[in-house]
Design a protein around this motif. Structure first.
Motif, PDB file in Angstrom:
ATOM      1  N   GLY A 101      42.100  41.631  35.503  1.00 17.60           N
ATOM      2  CA  GLY A 101      42.656  40.474  36.194  1.00 17.60           C
ATOM      3  C   GLY A 101      41.629  39.405  36.478  1.00 17.60           C
ATOM      4  O   GLY A 101      40.723  39.156  35.686  1.00 17.60           O
ATOM      5  N   GLU A 102      41.765  38.792  37.642  1.00 19.50           N
ATOM      6  CA  GLU A 102      40.938  37.641  37.983  1.00 19.50           C
ATOM      7  C   GLU A 102      39.472  38.021  38.154  1.00 19.50           C
ATOM      8  O   GLU A 102      39.136  39.175  38.410  1.00 19.50           O
ATOM      9  CB  GLU A 102      41.459  36.988  39.269  1.00 19.50           C
ATOM     10  N   ALA A 103      38.609  37.033  38.033  1.00 18.30           N
ATOM     11  CA  ALA A 103      37.173  37.246  38.169  1.00 18.30           C
ATOM     12  C   ALA A 103      36.827  37.682  39.586  1.00 18.30           C
ATOM     13  O   ALA A 103      37.473  37.293  40.555  1.00 18.30           O
ATOM     14  CB  ALA A 103      36.419  35.961  37.823  1.00 18.30           C
ATOM     15  N   GLY A 104      35.803  38.517  39.681  1.00 20.93           N
ATOM     16  CA  GLY A 104      35.329  38.969  40.981  1.00 20.93           C
ATOM     17  C   GLY A 104      35.848  40.328  41.404  1.00 20.93           C
ATOM     18  O   GLY A 104      35.328  40.922  42.353  1.00 20.93           O
ATOM     19  N   GLN A 105      36.860  40.849  40.717  1.00 24.34           N
ATOM     20  CA  GLN A 105      37.402  42.132  41.143  1.00 24.34           C
ATOM     21  C   GLN A 105      36.495  43.287  40.740  1.00 24.34           C
ATOM     22  O   GLN A 105      35.789  43.228  39.740  1.00 24.34           O
ATOM     23  CB  GLN A 105      38.795  42.348  40.561  1.00 24.34           C
ATOM     24  N   ARG A 106      36.511  44.323  41.571  1.00 24.76           N
ATOM     25  CA  ARG A 106      35.730  45.525  41.320  1.00 24.76           C
ATOM     26  C   ARG A 106      36.677  46.714  41.327  1.00 24.76           C
ATOM     27  O   ARG A 106      37.467  46.871  42.244  1.00 24.76           O
ATOM     28  CB  ARG A 106      34.652  45.699  42.393  1.00 24.76           C
ATOM     29  N   LEU A 107      36.580  47.538  40.302  1.00 31.24           N
ATOM     30  CA  LEU A 107      37.470  48.686  40.175  1.00 31.24           C
ATOM     31  C   LEU A 107      36.669  49.960  39.993  1.00 31.24           C
ATOM     32  O   LEU A 107      35.721  49.992  39.207  1.00 31.24           O
ATOM     33  CB  LEU A 107      38.401  48.520  38.967  1.00 31.24           C
ATOM     34  N   PRO A 108      37.037  51.047  40.688  1.00 27.95           N
ATOM     35  CA  PRO A 108      36.397  52.329  40.424  1.00 27.95           C
ATOM     36  C   PRO A 108      36.836  52.882  39.072  1.00 27.95           C
ATOM     37  O   PRO A 108      37.920  52.546  38.564  1.00 27.95           O
ATOM     38  CB  PRO A 108      36.883  53.214  41.579  1.00 27.95           C
ATOM     39  N   HIS A 109      36.000  53.729  38.502  1.00 22.14           N
ATOM     40  CA  HIS A 109      36.298  54.348  37.212  1.00 22.14           C
ATOM     41  C   HIS A 109      37.666  55.015  37.228  1.00 22.14           C
ATOM     42  O   HIS A 109      38.450  54.889  36.277  1.00 22.14           O
ATOM     43  CB  HIS A 109      35.196  55.367  36.905  1.00 22.14           C
ATOM     44  N   ALA A 110      37.970  55.706  38.312  1.00 21.63           N
ATOM     45  CA  ALA A 110      39.223  56.458  38.398  1.00 21.63           C
ATOM     46  C   ALA A 110      40.448  55.562  38.367  1.00 21.63           C
ATOM     47  O   ALA A 110      41.546  56.023  38.035  1.00 21.63           O
ATOM     48  CB  ALA A 110      39.241  57.301  39.681  1.00 21.63           C
ATOM     49  N   GLN A 111      40.298  54.307  38.700  1.00 18.52           N
ATOM     50  CA  GLN A 111      41.419  53.373  38.663  1.00 18.52           C
ATOM     51  C   GLN A 111      41.496  52.650  37.322  1.00 18.52           C
ATOM     52  O   GLN A 111      42.582  52.322  36.850  1.00 18.52           O
ATOM     53  CB  GLN A 111      41.288  52.360  39.799  1.00 18.52           C
ATOM     54  N   ALA A 112      40.342  52.403  36.702  1.00 15.90           N
ATOM     55  CA  ALA A 112      40.325  51.641  35.454  1.00 15.90           C
ATOM     56  C   ALA A 112      40.728  52.480  34.246  1.00 15.90           C
ATOM     57  O   ALA A 112      41.526  52.041  33.404  1.00 15.90           O
ATOM     58  CB  ALA A 112      38.940  51.046  35.232  1.00 15.90           C
TER      59      ALA A 112
END
Length: 656
Positions: free
Chosen positions: A297-308
């Motif tokens: 999605g939009e710039a700046g987001q951070r996702l954990p491995h388990a979610q990505a």
């Protein structure tokens, strides 16, 4: 050294009103806090101890650690948080102290390799002629002339080419694309010359990134960047936990892969461009990187491995990227012997494939895997849950003196969070309050009737508060925001026709140093920034008279590393909010508030819009972290403060 420096009487002489420092430093005046800190630093050096020294704004902590460090007679490394502070220490503060002490000491400045012109990449870029704009061609010629006549190759000394100019990426090296001893310019390399000077110097000024890069290089058996020393001093030490997390972990960005593909194409062109299979393999990298970015999605987001990883589109795009990288690595291995550039590219491609495959496989014990999406790239991280084990080993490796100093290391004198983050034990702790008279120089204004920060209209209410106060301060304001989304909303509102009669400068419009210079020149501007403006910004005098903070700076709960660390605390039986989130927010709040009063003649108002500062029980701990300013709740009190200040302006600013 046979006895503590304090007993030799030198500190008192040097810091006296009629002493050598006063004679060489404009505006110098004795400060009890500064002398006390210098004595504590001297004691730490004498005893090979570990000192945590928190010194409020205006203490003069730079001289407080430099004077005893130079008098110690041993080799000293000073590590700072920014390149700007490095330059200030090397070009201004250290020469002044050296002259005041009368000691014949040599000093050296050492930066990361990307700060120096690379002869190899400069020559290749000149030969390629593949620059995008005429402006870049002019800048490249200026860099060519600079490299021919300047002994250091430090890009900071070439003012005519902006520090953020894209051409710098083409004429400097990185750890990945440096040829090392295989380079034809190895003997005259600017980076190696700077390192040789550092090895010979008595005092070396580095930054935190370079300090940790040196540790990693030694761990990998690759020699060293920094010399052995007797004393290490960390200025802006509050940045160390985050910097250490970066260096004791690892990351891989799609931007690095795009750069690798670009370097492969350049190396091929230098050889005549006759390998179509390799060219096609390099060409496939860019679209694969874009595909991976498009799944997020939009710039700046951070996702954990388990979610990505469970996201099918992301997982498939990542696998496709790994496959094209492996194809490129195989093609490079087959032709690596043709040139040094191709050989290095093959090594880089294999490392990239390993990093991507390891990230796909998931986290090992004691680490968290996550990703961050910028506007055009994706960076995959492997971060340690704690850097304490590594950093405590660094301290134990040699019997040195260690000094950690900053204006923000503790919460009301409690250093527990900082100690635990770095695994520090058996330390000496001191905290000195700022010598400034906050009770008369400043106000703390907490507006009434603002909604809770979670309310949809909260940022609009914050901007309305700022708009109400600007006529009182006549502009001259910082608006500090805890999120880019709030920053953008504030900028849109204030830039609407007829809303704000003062110039509005916004983070991202220009490099930070240019925005700050413009802010000072205008004298009535409003500057809006996010977390990068909360520290390291020094605007003295009338130009800055109001600092507004939109909300209490609690770290976002969706930060993958923070979430994992809080869960670790919870499992250990601790309360995550009390043990980590609250003290961290208090330190950040103190950093933001520190932008307001920068010298004894400054006056201004700190505005904290978040009602939780007064309505929640934990607000008491946050208020205790702030300088002792009178608290007001009504806008009329702010208006009266500035009206009185305007009447007393000659007394408030005697230099004007």
């Amino acid at each position: 050294m046979t006895k503590p420096l304090v007993l030799q009487g030198r500190l008192g002489e040097l810091f006296a009103a009629d002493g050598p420092l006063a004679a060489r430093v404009p505006g110098f005046r004795p400060r009890p806090q500064q002398l006390a800190m210098a004595a504590a630093v001297a004691q730490a050096i004498d005893s090979h101890g570990v000192l945590l020294a928190e010194a409020g704004t205006g203490t003069g902590k730079t001289f407080a650690y430099l004077v005893p460090a130079l008098l110690s007679g041993g080799k000293v490394i000073v590590s700072t948080g920014t390149r700007a502070l490095q330059d200030q220490l090397y070009r201004r503060d250290l020469p002044a102290v050296r002259d005041a002490t009368g000691l014949p000491l040599t000093i050296a400045l050492l930066k990361g390799r990307s700060n120096y012109v690379c002869h190899h990449h400069l020559e290749r870029t000149l030969a390629d002629g593949l620059l995008d704009l005429a402006e870049q061609v002019t800048q490249l010629r200026a860099i060519e002339r600079f490299a021919a006549r300047n002994a250091s190759g430090d890009r900071a000394l070439l003012a005519e080419v902006p520090e953020d100019a894209p051409v710098w990426q083409k004429v400097t090296s990185t750890r990945e694309n440096c040829l090392g001893s295989r380079c034809e310019h190895h003997e005259r390399c600017f980076v190696l010359n700077a390192r040789r000077n550092a090895l010979k110097a008595d005092v070396v000024v580095v930054n935190h990134h370079l300090f940790f890069a040196d540790i990693l290089l030694k761990d990998e058996g690759g020699g060293e960047l920094l010399p052995a020393c007797n004393t290490v001093i960390f200025d802006e030490a509050h940045q160390l936990p985050d910097t250490a997390t970066l260096f004791f972990g690892s990351s891989r960005s799609t931007a690095q892969l795009v750069e690798l593909a670009r370097d492969v194409r350049a190396a091929l062109q230098a050889l005549g461009g006759d390998d179509r299979a390799l060219a096609a393999a390099a060409q496939a990298i860019d679209p694969a990187c874009r595909r991976l970015r498009s799944t997020l999605g939009e710039a700046g987001q951070r996702l954990p491995h388990a979610q990505a990883i469970p996201d099918v589109a992301f997982a498939e795009a990542l696998e496709a990227l790994v496959l094209v990288c492996e194809t490129l690595a195989a093609r490079l291995d087959a032709v690596a012997a043709r040139s040094e550039d191709l050989q290095l590219a093959a090594e880089r491609a294999r490392e990239a494939c390993t990093d991507l495959r390891c990230w796909q496989a998931g986290a090992q014990g004691g680490e968290v895997l996550w990703l961050e999406a910028s506007s055009q790239a994706v960076r995959l991280y492997r971060s340690p849950l704690s850097v304490a084990p590594w950093f405590s080993e660094v301290l134990a490796a040699q019997p040195r003196s260690w000094v950690f100093t900053s204006a923000t290391l503790s919460v009301a004198g409690d250093f527990r969070l900082f100690r635990e983050q770095l695994g520090l034990q058996d330390v000496d702790e001191h905290s000195w309050e700022s010598p400034f008279d906050y009770a008369h120089q400043a106000l703390l204004y907490v507006p009434r009737d603002l909604p809770e920060p979670a309310a949809p209209a909260y940022t609009a209410a914050v901007v309305a508060t700022l708009k109400q106060l600007l006529p009182f301060s006549r502009g001259r304001a910082f608006g500090l925001f805890t999120s880019l989304r709030a920053l953008r909303e504030a900028a849109r509102t204030l830039r609407q026709p007829g809303v704000c009669p003062y110039p509005v400068l916004v983070q991202g419009d220009a490099p930070r140093h240019q925005l700050l210079e413009r802010f000072k020149q205008l004298g009535n501007a409003v500057l809006l920034g996010s977390m990068s403006f909360w520290e390291g910004v020094d605007v003295r005098g009338e130009a800055l008279s109001l600092v507004l903070i939109d909300r209490l700076p609690f770290a976002p709960p969706d930060d993958p590393v923070l979430a994992a660390r809080l869960e670790q605390l919870r499992q250990a039986g601790e309360h995550p909010f009390t043990a980590h989130q609250l003290p961290q927010a208090a330190i950040l709040l103190k950093q933001g508030a520190g932008r307001l009063i920068r010298d004894e003649y400054d006056h201004g108002v700190l505005v904290i819009c978040d009602p939780r500062l007064l309505s929640k029980g934990y607000g008491r701990a946050l208020r205790a972290a702030l300088p002792p300013m009178p608290l007001v709740r009504e806008p009329e009190a702010v208006a009266d403060f500035f009206a009185t200040l305007a009447q007393d302006m000659p007394a408030a600013y005697p230099s004007l």
